[in-house]
Every structure is written in structure tokens, then in C-alpha cells.
Design an enzyme around this catalytic site. Structure first.
Site, mmCIF file in Angstrom:
data_model
loop_
_atom_site.group_PDB
_atom_site.id
_atom_site.type_symbol
_atom_site.label_atom_id
_atom_site.label_comp_id
_atom_site.label_asym_id
_atom_site.label_seq_id
_atom_site.Cartn_x
_atom_site.Cartn_y
_atom_site.Cartn_z
ATOM 1 N N LYS A 276 -14.562 -18.388 9.776
ATOM 2 C CA LYS A 276 -14.928 -17.123 9.189
ATOM 3 C C LYS A 276 -13.491 -16.701 8.321
ATOM 4 C CE LYS A 276 -17.763 -13.514 9.121
ATOM 5 N NZ LYS A 276 -19.080 -13.517 9.297
ATOM 6 N N ASP B 27 -20.266 -11.466 3.746
ATOM 7 C CA ASP B 27 -20.099 -10.712 4.982
ATOM 8 C C ASP B 27 -19.725 -9.006 4.380
ATOM 9 O OD1 ASP B 27 -20.396 -10.969 8.254
ATOM 10 O OD2 ASP B 27 -18.879 -9.536 7.429
#
Ligand code: NDP
Length: 450
Positions: A125, A165
Site C-alpha cells: 500500500k 484508493d
């Protein structure tokens, strides 16, 4: 002290001030206890201590120039958490709240989520504390170029493949990809969520929201119910929320709420999807404008939310789809949802429910789909995009959507069968955590002490 408790204590000492990461780690590790008790091999290979430690963490400075000629500085992050199952895979978040602990919690969740999809992808991430709100298109482009000017050294189609995201959608992926290509001279599948005319996959935009609804439908069907005719509460008004709402309508349900960072809308007639898309995808403006088009709807600004609460969860619903951000459903919200008759929660967002809220949902034995299972459709479809890029093919919408539906069914079956195996059939938190962990941990054992 038990192995898991010792590891959590050690984490808090060696990685200070990362509350969201401890929360995610504690939830996973606690639910692994029955597996660890039965299988001493995981302790023998010290898997727990290894799995909570990222393989690599990259923190970097992002320097860019705003429209007034001022030089701005932001923090950049990429956490390459675990590559036992494949290249690191996970989105980039641009939001002022981003810090090392938040990226670490998201990366940790991603390991198990990606394992559950059954695809060959590891967990990672990244992101930045850059706030895209109020920035011009040129500023967004300069920021994305500056961010990629460091990130490009660390990523690649077989090493680490970022996606979007919060705050990172198709526009940002385009600017990031352009800069990667300029710096490396390579046109390759290094990012997912790309534009449809330059390597993107049909149904990737819709995948997370559609997937969360498929997951809800799977949970309900296993209980002899369906979404048809159900009133649904949805939070968020971004990518996940919009396509959750679109799919809910296709299943004959009625979504009545949406929210953003400034407030929420309740529309008893059902949220108008066309208006929502126009406001959020085209105009990129506040939800307040919704009531100009639909005067019978109610807008509640953040300042009027009940103290310490998220107003979205005060409206009666049969099913809830938290699709904004972490910890947006607290214990008081959970109590009210249950009191008002909610029987199904499918988490589009990552870790939207606090640990106490999750405990209440599990105790009530409602259909509760934790984020790492319910929202895995996004990353699964990203992997389908990688497959198409690698084989230089592009599949039609129906092909991708059918694969997505099958993957969500597979994740539900795997989580519920595993929950049954460990004696708690309705507990999909237990089932998803153990099923995801087991796959990664066994691969780590096979690959030796690396
Ligand atoms: P977007 O940026 O498209 O939308 C996020 C929405 O949530 C926006 O409406 C935003 O409001 C609102 N929001 C964000 N932060 C807050 C906050 N702190 N308080 C209140 N509202 C907030 O993001 P996505 O839809 O992509 O992501 C939503 C969630 O889903 C995140 O948890 C993400 O990690 C998760 N997720 C996303 C995936 C994907 O494929 N995109 C895949 C799996 C999970 P505003 O409009 O005002 O900015």
C-alpha cells in the site's frame, strides 16, 4: 505470554504511535488463535513475528510547485508488506490524514485480502498526505509527477503494482503512468485502474462496489434471503459508494443514504444515481448540491451530526454498506443499526467498523462481511487487468464482471467454510482471517527464512 499477545506487545514497542496498524494486527492475530493452537508449525517458523513486519518500507519527500509558484512539500509512502504470493499489490491513498501507521494498516489488510482472491498477488500500500481538495488539474498533475519521480525506482509489473484508493482515481493514475513511462521508457502494466483506451480493464471502476454487493448477496442467500426490496444505507460518495449504489439498484434494493467529508444526504425515494455521478465524478463538488435537484431529500452537514456519531447509521436500514473510510462505524452506531433492524453489513471500505462494533455484529450473528473479504473485488479485478496486460488481450465487460462475481462467491465460500471448520459458522471475520493467513503462511514456510 501467548505467542500472539507477545507479538502485539512487541509491535507497540518497536513501531510507536501506529494505532490503526495495531487495531488491524490485533484483529487478525486474535482470530488466528484456534489455527495456531492446532498447528505448531506456524510458531516454529516464527510466522507471526515475520508477517507483521513489512518486507520493505519506503518513505520519501515529494516536492512540487503550486500554481502561485510556491514550492510545496509532502510525505510519500510505499509499504511493500509481503510478497509470498506474488508482486506487491495495493492502492495509493492521497489524503491529509495519511501517515505511516495508516499505510501500514492498509498494507497489512491487503496481504490477507489479496490471498483470499485466489490470485497471485502479494500485499502492499502507499500514498501521501497530499490533499487533492481545492487543487487545480495542473497542480494534481505536478504532484503526481513528483510522487512518481521517486516511486518509479521501486515498482514494476513483476515487483510492485500500485492502484488507486481514496483521492486517487483514473485521472491520477493517468498522470502517474505518464511520468513512469517518461522516466523508464517502458510501456508496461505497472499500475492498475488505467484508462480504458490505454491498458485499463472494463469493470475495474465498478469492481469494488459491485463486489461488495455480490458479497452481501452471497451472505444473504446463504440465509435464505436476498437484497431485493431491502432498504440500504451507504456511506461515502466516491468510487466504492457510487458503484455499490448502482449494483444495489440492479438487485432491486433501495439505497437511501450517501455521505462525504462535509455531510450526508438521506433520500427516502432512493439516492438518484445520475445526480450523484454528476456531482462526484464530473463536478467533484459537495453533496450539499444534491438537494437543489431533489428538494425532498435531506442534507445533514457534519456540524449537525449527533455528537461522536456518523449520522448515516441513524437511518433505519436492512443492510449497510460502509464505503468511506476507517473507523466510521463506532459502537453507538452499531447499536443503532442493530436496534433499527439491520441484518447485513458488507464493508466496501477498509476497517470501517471499530473493534467494539465488530464484536456487536458478531454477537448478534447478523450477516457481517469484513472489508478484507467484502471489498476484495477491486484488487481481484486489478489482477484481471494485470492478466490482460501481460497477455496483450482485453476482455469485454461481461467476461470481467462474471469473473468478479465468481471470485466474490469463492471468497464467501472459502471464508464461511473456514469459519465452519473452526466451529463458528457465522463468523466471517474468523473465516476470512484464517483462510487468508493460512495461504500466505504456508507459502512463507515453503519459501524458507527470507
Ligand atoms: P474515493 O476517494 O473515491 O471516495 C471516498 C469517499 O469517502 C468520498 O466521498 C470522501 O468524501 C469520503 N471520505 C473520505 N475520507 C473521509 C473521512 N475521513 N470522513 C468522511 N468521509 C470521508 O475513495 P474510494 O471510494 O476508492 O475508497 C473508499 C474506501 O474504500 C476506502 O476505505 C478505501 O480504502 C476502500 N477501498 C477502495 C477500493 C477501490 O478500488 N477504490 C478497493 C478496496 C477498498 P469527499 O467526497 O468529501 O472527499
Amino acid at each position: 505470554m501467548p505467542y500472539t499477545a507477545k507479538t502485539i506487545e512487541q509491535l507497540k514497542r518497536t513501531s510507536p504511535a501506529q494505532a490503526e496498524f495495531y487495531q488491524a494486527a490485533e484483529e487478525v492475530l486474535m482470530s488466528l488463535r484456534p489455527l495456531l493452537d492446532k498447528n505448531p508449525k506456524y510458531q516454529k517458523h516464527n510466522i507471526i513475528e515475520r508477517i507483521v513486519e513489512p518486507e520493505r518500507q519506503i518513505f520519501f519527500r515529494v516536492v512540487w510547485m503550486d500554481d502561485s509558484g510556491q514550492i510545496q512539500v509532502n510525505k510519500g509512502f510505499r509499504i511493500e508488506f509481503n510478497s509470498a504470493l506474488g508482486p506487491y499489490k495495493g492502492g495509493l491513498r492521497f489524503h491529509p490524514s495519511v501517515n505511516a501507521g495508516i499505510i501500514k494498516f492498509l498494507g497489512f489488510e491487503q496481504i490477507f485480502k489479496n490471498a483470499l482472491t485466489g490470485r497471485a498477488i502479494g500485499g502492499g500500500k502507499g500514498g501521501s498526505d497530499f490533499d487533492p481538495k481545492g487543487k487545480s488539474d495542473a497542480e494534481i498533475m505536478r504532484f503526481c509527477q513528483a510522487f512518481m519521480s521517486e516511486l518509479y525506482r521501486h515498482i514494476g509489473p513483476n515487483t510492485d503494482v500500485p492502484a488507486g484508493d481514496i483521492g486517487v482515481g483514473g485521472r491520477e493514475i493517468g498522470y502517474l503512468f505518464g511520468q513512469y513511462k517518461r522516466l523508464t521508457g517502458r510501456y508496461e502494466g505497472v499500475l492498475t485502474g488505467k484508462g480504458l483506451n490505454w491498458g485499463g480493464s472494463l469493470a475495474r471502476t465498478e469492481a469494488t462496489g459491485y463486489g461488495a454487493v455480490y458479497f452481501a448477496q452471497n451472505m444473504l442467500e446463504a440465509r435464505g434471503e436476498t437484497l431485493e426490496g431491502k432498504t440500504c444505507a451507504v456511506s461515502g460518495a466516491g468510487n466504492v459508494a457510487i458503484y455499490t449504489i448502482e449494483k444495489l439498484y440492479q438487485y432491486g434494493a433501495k439505497p437511501v443514504t450517501v455521505s462525504d467529508s462535509r455531510g450526508m444526504v438521506y433520500d427516502k425515494h432512493g439516492i438518484n444515481l445520475e445526480t450523484l455521478k454528476e456531482l462526484k465524478e464530473v463536478q467533484k463538488t459537495s453533496l450539499e448540491a444534491y438537494i437543489k435537484e431533489h428538494p425532498s431529500a435531506q442534507y445533514i452537514p457534519l456540524s449537525d451530526y449527533p455528537k461522536g456519531r456518523n449520522a448515516v447509521w441513524t437511518f433505519a436500514c436492512d443492510a449497510a454498506f460502509p464505503s468511506a473510510t476507517q473507523n466510521e462505524v463506532n459502537v453507538a452506531d452499531a447499536k443503532e443499526l442493530l436496534k433499527n433492524g439491520c441484518i447485513c453489513i458488507s464493508e466496501g471500505a477498509n476497517m470501517p467498523s471499530s473493534p467494539e462494533a465488530v464484536d456487536l455484529f458478531l454477537a448478534a450473528k447478523i450477516a457481517y462481511g469484513p472489508g478484507k473479504a467484502a471489498n476484495a473485488g477491486g484488487v481481484a479485478t486489478s489482477q484481471l487487468e494485470m492478466s490482460q496486460n501481460a497477455s496483450m488481450e482485453s476482455w469485454d465487460f461481461e467476461t470481467v464482471d462474471t469473473k468478479l462475481k465468481d471470485i466474490m462467491h469463492g471468497i464467501f465460500m472459502n471464508s464461511s467454510e473456514t469459519a465452519k471448520e473452526f466451529g463458528d459458522p457465522s463468523n466471517l471475520v474468523l473465516g476470512a482471517n484464517i483462510a487468508g493467513f493460512r495461504k500466505v503462511a504456508d507459502a512463507m514456510i515453503d519459501q524458507g527464512a527470507v
